[in-house]
Design an enzyme around this catalytic site. Structure first.
Site, PDB file in Angstrom:
ATOM      1  CE  LYS A 127      -4.398   1.111   0.220  1.00 33.76           C
ATOM      2  NZ  LYS A 127      -5.570   0.328  -0.186  1.00 33.76           N
ATOM      3  CG  ASP A 167      -7.385   3.324  -0.800  1.00 31.66           C
ATOM      4  OD1 ASP A 167      -7.808   2.166  -0.725  1.00 31.66           O
ATOM      5  OD2 ASP A 167      -7.500   4.138   0.142  1.00 31.66           O
TER       6      ASP A 167
END
Ligand code: NDP
Ligand code: 2IT
Length: 446
Positions: A127, A167
């Protein structure tokens, strides 16, 4: 065996990672639900797999300098947490939001390991992101930032190494600017990012995938209980990518969507948000980049400022905004009002107390790492199409997505069912863990 109890392990984790509260929270949820399994399978504990799996393989932090439209220099911080590559290249989104810090990205990267494992695809966990706030910025400013961010990130990623995606705050526009810069610097056209536009390597259904997948997962949980979405009242938080397509699928399956929210407040439309109203929201949020309050002005319905939707009476709740948006009090209200099913489109939207309440009240509770895995799953399908130099049809990708969500549901049932009740948290964590942990053991001490 280094750790005899969960508390011993968590104390050590906290001392290794001081102050990273979201990361501690995400690890606690996993370790707590797999502990009994580990005690029955002590080879994992003997090889100290818990300490290894909670230590990222690599963390990158870097300066991102860029110029705003006034010509001033601005500085943000960029990150990529390359958490685990036991079963495939690092894979996971990029978040651009002022709240972004290392703790948040480590929690997200950690969750991603297990989520990606559940998808059945060969994807490791990672991430990244930045504390950059795209809100109120011009396209030119967003492009300047994205180019600077990718100038550094491009040294560390690649289609077989680490494949970022979107995201919060990162959608098609940002992926485009970052892809362009990567291609320019590396002089290669590869599937280094997912969530690309269709003209240049994107996959059909990727924009829809997380929201659709979250609803498919809810439908599977209901089906397992001889029920369905048809006629159900559904509340949704958020009004971004995941919320919009969750709403689209709920409407298609006969449910009634009552709410959307953003970081300023919640709209409640008792008549239900139909396709036309959803088109208004999509235009408002994706093109105008406006606030959800404008919905209540246009359709003359309730707007609750600085409030989340959990007080609205519903059968099903789909939290699709951000982490820790449902606490114990919210969970109590949902249960009191008759909610029977919660399917998490967002990552870790329910805090630990809320999850405990859902489970003890036998709510059908689909945790994010299972319920929102459709997004990264279709990212994996985008990578497959890129490698093969071809595009699958909408129907082909959607069918694969549905099968993956069914498979994830099946894994949760297999590992999480006791006396006819499925604890999807436990099921998802154990199933996700086994594949990664066994792969780590196969590959030796690396
Ligand atoms: P978007 O940026 O498209 O939308 C985010 C939405 O959540 C916006 O409505 C935003 O409101 C709201 N929001 C964000 N932060 C907060 C906050 N702190 N408090 C209240 N509301 C907030 O992001 P996505 O829809 O892509 O992501 C939503 C969630 O889904 C995240 O948890 C993400 O990690 C998760 N997720 C996303 C996937 C994807 O493929 N995109 C895949 C799997 C999970 P505002 O506009 O006011 O900021
Ligand atoms: O949280 C997530 O799974 C995502 N933001 C999507 C990640 C991806 O690589 O598609």
């Amino acid at each position: 065996m280094k750790y005899q109890t969960i508390d011993q392990f968590l104390e050590n984790l906290k001392s290794r990672n001081p102050g990273e509260i979201e990361f501690h929270q995400a690890v606690y949820e996993v370790v707590d639900s797999i502990w009994d399994f580990l005690k029955d399978n002590t080879h994992y504990l003997h090889s100290n797999i818990l300490e290894r799996i909670t230590e990222p393989e690599r963390v990158l932090m870097f300066r991102v300098p860029w110029r705003n439209d006034n010509g001033d220099v601005e500085i943000n911080r960029g990150y990529r947490v390359e958490f685990n590559s036991a079963i495939g290249p690092y894979k996971g989104g990029l978040r651009f939001h002022p709240s972004v810090n290392l703790s948040i990205l480590k929690f997200l990267g950690f969750e991603q390991i297990f989520k990606n494992s559940l998808t059945t695809l060969p994807l490791g966990g990672g991430k990244g992101g930045s504390n950059f706030d795209p809100k109120g910025k011009s396209d030119n400013e967003v492009m300047s930032f994205c180019q600077s961010f990718m100038t550094e990130l491009s040294r560390h990623i690649g289609s077989d190494t680490d494949v970022p995606a979107g995201d919060i705050g990162v959608g098609g526009r940002e992926i485009g600017y970052m892809f362009g810069q990567y291609k320019r610097i590396r002089n290669e056209f590869t599937g280094v990012l997912t969530g690309k536009a269709l003209n240049w390597g994107g996959s059909l259904i990727r924009p829809e995938a997380t929201g659709y997948g979250c609803v498919y997962f809810a439908e599977e949980m209901l089906k397992n209980n001889n029920d369905s979405l048809d006629g159900k009242k559904v509340i949704i938080s958020g009004s971004g990518n995941v919320a919009q397509y969750a709403a689209e699928k709920v409407i298609e399956l006969g449910g009634k969507v009552l709410s959307f929210s953003d970081s300023s407040g919640t709209i409640y439309d008792p008549e239900g948000i139909n396709k036309e109203k959803l088109a208004f929201v999509m235009n408002l949020k994706n093109i105008q980049r406006g606030r959800i309050k404008e919905y209540s002005d246009k359709y003359n319905c309730e707007y609750y400022e600085n409030s989340r939707p959990w007080h609205i009476k519903c059968d099903i709740a789909l939290p699709c905004a951000t982490q820790n948006e449902i606490n114990e009090k919210d969970a109590k209200t949902l249960i009191k009002n008759g909610c029977i099913c919660v399917s998490e489109g967002a990552n870790m939207p329910s805090d630990a107390d809320a999850i405990n309440l859902f489970l003890s009240n036998k709510i059908l509770f689909g945790p994010g790492k299972a319920a929102n895995a459709g997004g990264v799953a279709v990212s994996g399908l985008e990578m497959s199409q890129n490698k093969m130099f071809l595009n699958w049809s909408r129907n082909e990708v959607d069918t694969k997505l549905q099968n993956i969500m069914k498979n994830i549901h099946g894994q949760c049932v297999e590992y999480g069912t006791n006396k006819k009740f499925t604890n999807y948290v436990k099921g998802a964590n154990i199933a996700g863990f086994i594949k990664v942990a066994d792969s780590m053991l196969d590959q030796g001490v690396v």
